[in-house]
Motif scaffolding. Structure first.
Motif, PDB file in Angstrom:
ATOM      1  N   ILE B  28       0.629  -1.139  -0.068  1.00 28.90           N
ATOM      2  CA  ILE B  28      -0.014   0.097   0.036  1.00 28.90           C
ATOM      3  C   ILE B  28       0.832   1.236   0.044  1.00 28.90           C
ATOM      4  O   ILE B  28       1.899   1.235   0.599  1.00 28.90           O
ATOM      5  CB  ILE B  28      -1.008   0.210   1.417  1.00 28.90           C
ATOM      6  N   GLY B  31       1.889   8.155   1.759  1.00 30.32           N
ATOM      7  CA  GLY B  31       2.690   9.178   1.385  1.00 30.32           C
ATOM      8  C   GLY B  31       4.034   8.643   0.404  1.00 30.32           C
ATOM      9  O   GLY B  31       4.618   9.460  -0.252  1.00 30.32           O
ATOM     10  N   THR B  33       6.811   8.057   1.885  1.00 30.84           N
ATOM     11  CA  THR B  33       8.189   8.420   2.236  1.00 30.84           C
ATOM     12  C   THR B  33       8.974   7.224   3.054  1.00 30.84           C
ATOM     13  O   THR B  33      10.224   7.494   2.985  1.00 30.84           O
ATOM     14  CB  THR B  33       8.170   9.337   3.255  1.00 30.84           C
ATOM     15  N   ASP B  34       8.416   6.316   3.168  1.00 31.07           N
ATOM     16  CA  ASP B  34       8.953   4.934   3.514  1.00 31.07           C
ATOM     17  C   ASP B  34       9.169   4.116   2.269  1.00 31.07           C
ATOM     18  O   ASP B  34      10.269   3.542   2.099  1.00 31.07           O
ATOM     19  CB  ASP B  34       8.370   4.402   4.543  1.00 31.07           C
ATOM     20  N   THR B 109       2.523  10.290   6.474  1.00 34.31           N
ATOM     21  CA  THR B 109       1.034   9.960   7.096  1.00 34.31           C
ATOM     22  C   THR B 109       1.047   9.203   8.280  1.00 34.31           C
ATOM     23  O   THR B 109       2.190   8.512   8.584  1.00 34.31           O
ATOM     24  CB  THR B 109      -0.045   9.185   5.932  1.00 34.31           C
ATOM     25  N   ASP B 122       7.660   8.278  15.194  1.00 36.07           N
ATOM     26  CA  ASP B 122       7.590   9.168  16.175  1.00 36.07           C
ATOM     27  C   ASP B 122       5.916   9.241  16.556  1.00 36.07           C
ATOM     28  O   ASP B 122       5.494   9.625  17.711  1.00 36.07           O
ATOM     29  CB  ASP B 122       7.927  10.501  15.435  1.00 36.07           C
TER      30      ASP B 122
HETATM   31  C1  FAD Z   1      13.764  12.285   5.138  1.00 43.96           C
HETATM   32  C2  FAD Z   1      12.968  11.478   6.052  1.00 43.96           C
HETATM   33  C3  FAD Z   1      12.846  11.700   7.346  1.00 43.96           C
HETATM   34  C4  FAD Z   1      12.039  10.883   8.020  1.00 43.96           C
HETATM   35  N1  FAD Z   1      11.913  11.385   9.382  1.00 43.96           N
HETATM   36  C5  FAD Z   1      11.027  10.701  10.265  1.00 43.96           C
HETATM   37  C6  FAD Z   1      11.053  10.957  11.513  1.00 43.96           C
HETATM   38  O1  FAD Z   1      11.469  11.963  11.964  1.00 43.96           O
HETATM   39  N2  FAD Z   1      10.133  10.168  12.376  1.00 43.96           N
HETATM   40  C7  FAD Z   1       9.655   8.902  11.868  1.00 43.96           C
HETATM   41  O2  FAD Z   1       8.924   8.393  12.639  1.00 43.96           O
HETATM   42  N3  FAD Z   1       9.753   8.958  10.672  1.00 43.96           N
HETATM   43  C8  FAD Z   1      10.306   9.529   9.736  1.00 43.96           C
HETATM   44  N4  FAD Z   1      10.760   9.081   8.407  1.00 43.96           N
HETATM   45  C9  FAD Z   1       9.712   7.957   7.822  1.00 43.96           C
HETATM   46  C10 FAD Z   1       8.458   8.094   7.047  1.00 43.96           C
HETATM   47  O3  FAD Z   1       8.509   9.467   6.833  1.00 43.96           O
HETATM   48  C11 FAD Z   1       7.437   8.054   8.142  1.00 43.96           C
HETATM   49  O4  FAD Z   1       7.390   6.787   8.762  1.00 43.96           O
HETATM   50  C12 FAD Z   1       6.094   8.196   7.431  1.00 43.96           C
HETATM   51  O5  FAD Z   1       5.227   8.586   8.447  1.00 43.96           O
HETATM   52  C13 FAD Z   1       5.613   7.346   6.474  1.00 43.96           C
HETATM   53  O6  FAD Z   1       4.293   7.564   5.895  1.00 43.96           O
HETATM   54  P1  FAD Z   1       3.953   7.316   4.523  1.00 43.96           P
HETATM   55  O7  FAD Z   1       2.587   7.802   4.280  1.00 43.96           O
HETATM   56  O8  FAD Z   1       5.100   8.018   3.726  1.00 43.96           O
HETATM   57  O9  FAD Z   1       4.197   5.833   4.481  1.00 43.96           O
HETATM   58  P2  FAD Z   1       4.594   4.848   2.973  1.00 43.96           P
HETATM   59  O10 FAD Z   1       5.832   5.113   2.590  1.00 43.96           O
HETATM   60  O11 FAD Z   1       3.303   5.426   2.108  1.00 43.96           O
HETATM   61  O12 FAD Z   1       4.131   3.626   3.792  1.00 43.96           O
HETATM   62  C14 FAD Z   1       4.926   3.124   4.797  1.00 43.96           C
HETATM   63  C15 FAD Z   1       4.450   1.596   4.948  1.00 43.96           C
HETATM   64  O13 FAD Z   1       3.322   1.593   5.566  1.00 43.96           O
HETATM   65  C16 FAD Z   1       2.491   0.858   4.430  1.00 43.96           C
HETATM   66  N5  FAD Z   1       0.957   1.473   4.607  1.00 43.96           N
HETATM   67  C17 FAD Z   1       0.951   2.861   4.232  1.00 43.96           C
HETATM   68  N6  FAD Z   1      -0.380   3.045   4.245  1.00 43.96           N
HETATM   69  C18 FAD Z   1      -0.992   2.306   4.627  1.00 43.96           C
HETATM   70  C19 FAD Z   1      -2.382   1.951   5.332  1.00 43.96           C
HETATM   71  N7  FAD Z   1      -3.256   3.044   5.068  1.00 43.96           N
HETATM   72  N8  FAD Z   1      -2.666   0.653   5.609  1.00 43.96           N
HETATM   73  C20 FAD Z   1      -1.829  -0.142   5.670  1.00 43.96           C
HETATM   74  N9  FAD Z   1      -0.612  -0.011   5.423  1.00 43.96           N
HETATM   75  C21 FAD Z   1      -0.236   1.163   4.892  1.00 43.96           C
HETATM   76  C22 FAD Z   1       3.116   0.630   3.270  1.00 43.96           C
HETATM   77  O14 FAD Z   1       2.676  -0.335   2.674  1.00 43.96           O
HETATM   78  C23 FAD Z   1       4.544   0.895   3.592  1.00 43.96           C
HETATM   79  O15 FAD Z   1       4.961  -0.525   4.038  1.00 43.96           O
HETATM   80  C24 FAD Z   1      11.211   9.717   7.528  1.00 43.96           C
HETATM   81  C25 FAD Z   1      11.421   9.584   6.153  1.00 43.96           C
HETATM   82  C26 FAD Z   1      12.318  10.347   5.234  1.00 43.96           C
HETATM   83  C27 FAD Z   1      12.194  10.008   3.786  1.00 43.96           C
END
Ligand code: FAD
Lengths: 755, 288
Positions: B28, B31, B33-34, B109, B122
């Motif tokens: 899924i 955002g 970002t992971d 997110t 976090d």
């Molecule tokens: C430069 C940088 C800095 C960061 N700093 C931090 C920080 O300070 N603290 C921190 O905690 N994290 C940090 N992160 C990690 C990341 O940004 C967070 O974990 C963020 O909240 C992930 O959200 P996303 O929507 O981008 O996830 P995605 O990348 O879209 O998804 C992450 C994972 O969750 C799954 N997923 C997504 N949405 C759902 C859903 N609705 N239901 C079930 N599974 C789902 C995806 O399949 C994937 O495995 C950082 C990342 C980067 C690139």
């Protein structure tokens, strides 16, 4: 001719927009990885999975059989070159070592050492091909730490490495490549006359230059053996020289083109990818592009040494230092060549000492080969000696600036490393520090203030510059110096000053190895000094020629023409009553008065004035978490003459920021298998913007009479004081002497707990 | 060579159908970002990426009966701009605001932060402390799951094939209650928590704590609750003795590892320090 009177200057000392600025902020600048040629292949490296191992065999047949793979090379595809000292880059280098660093031969010496390379039509195919290369290793015991590597019985990296600089030379190989010593007077006797002695053992971790642009190149070797190299480096003449040697080619058959460079800090003064891309291109007859990942950069390039610094200082009650001694052990990485020698030469150079001894050891271990990093060696050794100075001030109950003033080097001081210093500005930096409001500002709870100084030689050397007057009166400059710190702006400004025209009329470019005379690389803080000298002289020759042309137009003798504010004017009433001729007026008529007006000057510049700096740092420490916040930072430096003050300030601020990162958080973390565990910016912690206070740069100008405008190198000395300045501030805030860098939160919290 | 397909379903049912019927690994995308970072490094090699952002209602925040519904794909920057949520749950909002940089905030997110299942995420300790529930949708319908039951280990969740999180519910906050989140990192931003602490508490008119919930991140394979810490401060006005007990209780639940980001010893000590500090902030915010 010299232009040392600041009041006469119209362009030098102002702050115009840099000529390369718009391209850089709009993304139009072409960096290493932006280059592309038709038919280009992707080159990738296979890297060692062991810290130390014998290569038993490499089977490339499966990779070669994969569709889309055009070539696979190993060390067998490079000439096995004999040991030979190279004077091409910055710091010591041996062509044989460099060749074996670029591609491992017989043995891998660190985790990440290149063992083979492929060229394929796509990145995915290249990755798949790497996975098909079968390397058989015989794993050997490894050693990471410098003092472990020096111990008898440590795993030996090179069977033919016998310590130099000791008599008799050992008959057994070891990891100690070299012992060096610098001394004045009789140190042992002098210590006996001291009222107070301080002794300490300090350590620093290897740190990476952390330039934002990973290494990248595009190389094309033609069927006739003519090669062209586009790459990001601190010196394309250096790239050409190394590639020619490593591939057994003639210099004239290689044309090295400078790409825009996204930072180097010394780390781009040698080659990694270019010779490999060259071998791949030679085999395939197609251009090959190679780009490192950040992980590659951490695993296989740079860093600078980590070191152990043992310091002993002896002083009279009044603060006069009577004896000083330092023993430095620097880890060089997999091949000899740590900056221990400059480390030795710089660490006491701020002081006027009669009895001093510095001994250094250059030690190899199973880590990537070190590369130059801003003032190579000096931050490491000076961390030890300036921490020890702080301890001495505490023990004497003396103000740390007073202690330094009491012992400061001045004109006529003979340095332990040989020369007698002249036209130096160290004392003015100390006086300015003492007088600065920062030094007397009140401090709060858990806050402390530290002071430290630093020295760097700065160098001159070979440079070329040409000045061309265009048909419309605009001016073009070509130099051979890659622009890392705003040097195009400085070159244009010096040229404009000489010609008496606005800087915007002068367009500077960096020429390739075929379009401008030999120029040593951008390093040693040499470009504004040496290349600036070449450009100034070329501009003066152009100015002389413009007078000759004006004389022709007026039909009077050249001596009767003067150059004033960008115009030719008759020298006096007797010369005739002619209206002034502007540079443009003369340029338009150039074809009728003798043809193009150009000049190219090559120099071997001598007399680079050394740089001195004194920094003041305030920190606040959280005793419960061990977190250190840098609250305020003032960096004071003798800059000779600031050609473009903003870029001088930028150098000072950048050096201080890198030094603060070195002091607080940057370190290489190795796991039990000898692999680097933090090959990325997440866990290799360079400071982020919010970690930094505004760094106030204070420029002191003690002009260097050996440069037409009085310039001294400014890019390196600002990284020398911060390590000790931060540690001394932490000492002042906490009472804890943090002798091992980095002063990371877990370490500082543990120090609190141990008290 | 490998292939990767991308789809952006426009309804929950469509999304569930695609996920449940997917051959190979389905991921899924919220955002990204992971996920994008992991794709690039080769850590994950999905066959299909299912982008949830086209599902109506999955982005945005609604106030329902005094509580809050946060769509799973709502970017954290939107969370930070929501006045009502910021007033009611400042801890959850500050935790989500710590993720990454301005650029990352525009994408990241709560669902991604939770389902990436990093012990150091976090927003998760703050959500657990705030008693957030995740609404999980899947082939067998919809269920509400307390956030602390989603992550089962580093990189692992309790979600079954075909399931994903649609939204989060935060209950209507009790009067005089608030929350706080603190993390420790070796620099000031762009880093991963060495320890994270979420505290949510309620006080009475006299400033006595009547309810508390404390969750720690980055000190064990999953986020952990600190019931003894909550018990230690309930009934107190957060005096030094209560804080000392909270500190000890927080340290006692830690089961961290030594890695490049911190030692066991350091993590445990910092957990105690931050628990005290976060509780103090939440207490002040609650009006204590
Ligand atoms: C430069 C940088 C800095 C960061 N700093 C931090 C920080 O300070 N603290 C921190 O905690 N994290 C940090 N992160 C990690 C990341 O940004 C967070 O974990 C963020 O909240 C992930 O959200 P996303 O929507 O981008 O996830 P995605 O990348 O879209 O998804 C992450 C994972 O969750 C799954 N997923 C997504 N949405 C759902 C859903 N609705 N239901 C079930 N599974 C789902 C995806 O399949 C994937 O495995 C950082 C990342 C980067 C690139």
């Amino acid at each position: 001719m010299t232009y040392l009177n600041k009041a006469d200057l119209k362009v030098v000392g102002t702050r115009p927009i840099r000529p390369d600025g718009v391209d850089k902020v709009t993304g139009r600048a072409v960096f290493g990885a932006d280059q592309a040629l038709p038919g280009m292949l992707v080159g990738k490296l296979l890297r060692s999975t062991h810290a130390h191992a014998k290569i038993v065999s490499i089977d490339t047949s499966k990779a070669l059989a994969l569709k889309g793979v055009k070539a696979v090379v190993t060390s067998a595809d490079f000439p096995d070159i004999p040991s030979e000292e190279a004077f091409v880059g910055e710091g010591p280098m041996n062509f044989r070592d460099l060749s074996r660093n670029v591609m491992a031969r017989g043995k891998v010496l660190y985790h990440g050492h290149a063992v083979a390379a492929v060229a394929a039509t796509t990145s995915e195919i290249a990755d798949a091909a790497l996975a098909l290369i079968d390397v058989k290793y015989e794993v050997l015991p490894f050693v990471i730490d410098v003092e472990e590597a020096m111990k008898p019985g440590a795993p030996v990296l090179h069977n033919d490495l016998f310590t130099q600089g000791t008599t008799p030379q050992p008959t057994e190989p070891s990891n100690v490549a070299k012992r060096v010593q610098f001394a004045l007077g009789d140190v042992d006797a002098a210590f006996k006359t001291a009222d107070v002695i301080v002794e300490g053992r300090y350590t620093t971790e290897p740190v990476h230059q952390a330039y934002i642009e990973p290494h990248a190149c595009v190389v094309s070797v033609g069927a006739d053996g003519q090669a062209i190299i586009y790459s990001s480096s601190q010196g394309h003449f250096m790239v050409r020289a190394y590639c020619a040697k490593l591939l057994g080619m003639e210099l004239s058959n290689i044309r090295a083109m400078p790409s825009e460079i996204g930072g180097g800090f010394g780390g781009k003064t040698l080659v990694y990818l270019e010779p490999v891309a060259m071998a791949l291109s030679k085999q395939t007859g197609r251009p090959v592009k190679m780009v490192m990942t950040r992980e590659d950069v951490f695993r296989a390039t740079g860093p600078t040494s980590g070191g152990v610094i043992e310091v002993k200082l002896g002083a009279k009650k009044d603060g006069t230092i009577v004896a000083a001694e330092a023993i430095l052990k620097f880890q060089a990485g997999a091949f000899p060549g740590s900056p221990v020698q400059p480390g030795c030469m710089t660490c006491f150079a701020m002081y006027d000492l009669k009895d001093v001894r510095i001994i250094g050891y250059d030690v190899v271990s199973n880590r990537p080969k070190v590369a130059a990093y801003r003032a190579p060696g000096a931050p490491i050794s000076t961390f030890g000696t300036e921490s020890a100075m702080d301890e001495l001030a505490l023990k004497l109950g003396m103000d740390p600036i007073e202690l330094r003033l009491k012992n400061a080097a001045k004109d006529g001081t003979k340095a332990a490393y040989g020369p007698t210093l002249q036209n130096i500005g160290y004392i003015p930096t100390l006086q300015a520090a003492k007088a600065h409001p920062h030094y007397s500002a009140p401090l709060g709870k858990n806050q402390g203030r530290g002071v430290a100084s630093g020295f760097w030689f700065n160098i001159g050397g070979e440079s070329s510059g040409s000045v061309h007057v265009n048909e419309d009166g605009s001016v073009s400059i070509v130099t051979g110096s890659p622009d890392i710190g705003g040097s195009r702006a400085s070159m244009a400004m010096m040229c404009a000053e000489v010609l008496g025209i606005p800087m915007e009329k002068v367009r500077p470019v960096v020429g390739d190895t075929a379009t401008i005379g030999f120029t040593h690389l951008t390093g040693g803080s040499r470009v504004t000094f040496a290349t600036g000298m070449a450009v100034t002289q070329a501009a003066e020759k152009v100015r002389d020629e413009l007078k000759v042309r004006a004389a022709k137009i007026w039909d009077i003798p050249p001596e009767a023409v003067e150059w004033k504010d960008g115009m030719a004017v008759p020298a006096g009433a007797n010369a005739g009553g002619f209206d002034p001729l502007s540079l443009a007026d003369i340029a338009i008529k150039a074809a009728k008065t003798g043809g193009p007006i150009i000049s190219e000057v090559s120099v071997n510049a001598q007399g680079a004035g050394p740089g001195f700096a004194t920094h003041i740092c305030d920190v606040e420490v959280d005793p419960e978490t061990g977190f250190t916040t840098v609250l305020r930072y003032t960096a004071i430096q003798d800059v000779g003459r600031a050609i473009h003050p903003s870029y001088v300030e930028g150098q000072i601020q950048g050096g201080a920021a890198q030094g603060i990162g070195w002091a607080l958080n940057e370190e290489y973390i190795y796991n039990a298998k000898g692999e680097l565990d933090n090959p990325g910016f997440l866990d290799y912690r360079v400071p982020v913007a919010s970690d930094m206070p505004m760094i106030e740069a204070v420029m002191i100008e003690v002009p260097n009479p050996r440069h037409p405008f009085g310039a001294k190198g400014v890019g390196e000395v600002p990284i020398v004081p911060p390590l000790a300045a931060v540690a001394n501030a932490v000492r002042s805030a906490t009472g804890l002497r943090m002798a091992d860098l980095p002063i990371s939160p877990p370490k500082l919290r543990a120090a609190f707990d141990a008290r | 060579m490998s292939s990767l397909s991308y789809t952006a379903p426009t309804s929950v049912n469509e999304a569930v159908g695609i996920l449940a019927g997917a051959q190979g690994l389905a991921k899924i995308l919220s955002g990204g970002t992971d996920l994008l970072v992991q794709l690039r490094s080769g850590r994950t090699k999905p066959d299909i990426i299912v982008d949830t952002k086209k599902i109506p209602g999955i982005m945005g925040i609604r106030e329902v009966d005094g509580g809050f519904v946060i769509g799973a794909a709502t970017p954290c920057s939107v969370i930070g701009e929501h006045a009502g949520l910021s007033a009611a749950y400042p801890g959850v909002v500050e935790a989500s605001g710590l993720i990454g940089s301005t650029q990352v905030q525009g994408r990241c997110t709560l669902a991604g932060n939770l389902c990436n299942a990093s012990p150091a995420a976090d927003s998760v300790p703050a959500m657990i402390a705030a008693r957030a529930t995740a609404i999980v949708v899947g082939p067998s319908g919809q269920r509400a799951v307390p956030v602390e039951q989603i992550v089962t280990g580093p990189g692992r969740t309790s979600l079954a094939k075909g399931e994903f999180i649609l939204e989060f519910h935060l209950p209507k906050p009790a009067p005089h209650s608030s929350d706080a989140y603190l993390r420790f990192i070796p620099r000031t931003e762009m880093d991963i928590a060495v320890v994270g602490v979420g505290v949510s508490l309620t006080v009475d008119a006299a400033g006595v704590i009547t309810d508390a919930r404390i969750a720690l991140g980055a000190v064990a394979p999953t986020q952990v609750l600190v019931p003894d810490g909550a018990a230690a401060i309930i009934g107190s006005k957060l005096d030094d003795a209560a804080l000392a007990k909270l500190d000890a209780a927080a340290r006692a639940v830690c089961n961290p590892i030594t890695d490049k980001r911190g030692t066991i010893d350091f993590r445990i000590k910092i957990a105690g320090v931050l628990a005290r500090r976060a509780a103090t902030i939440a207490y002040k915010r609650a009006g204590g």
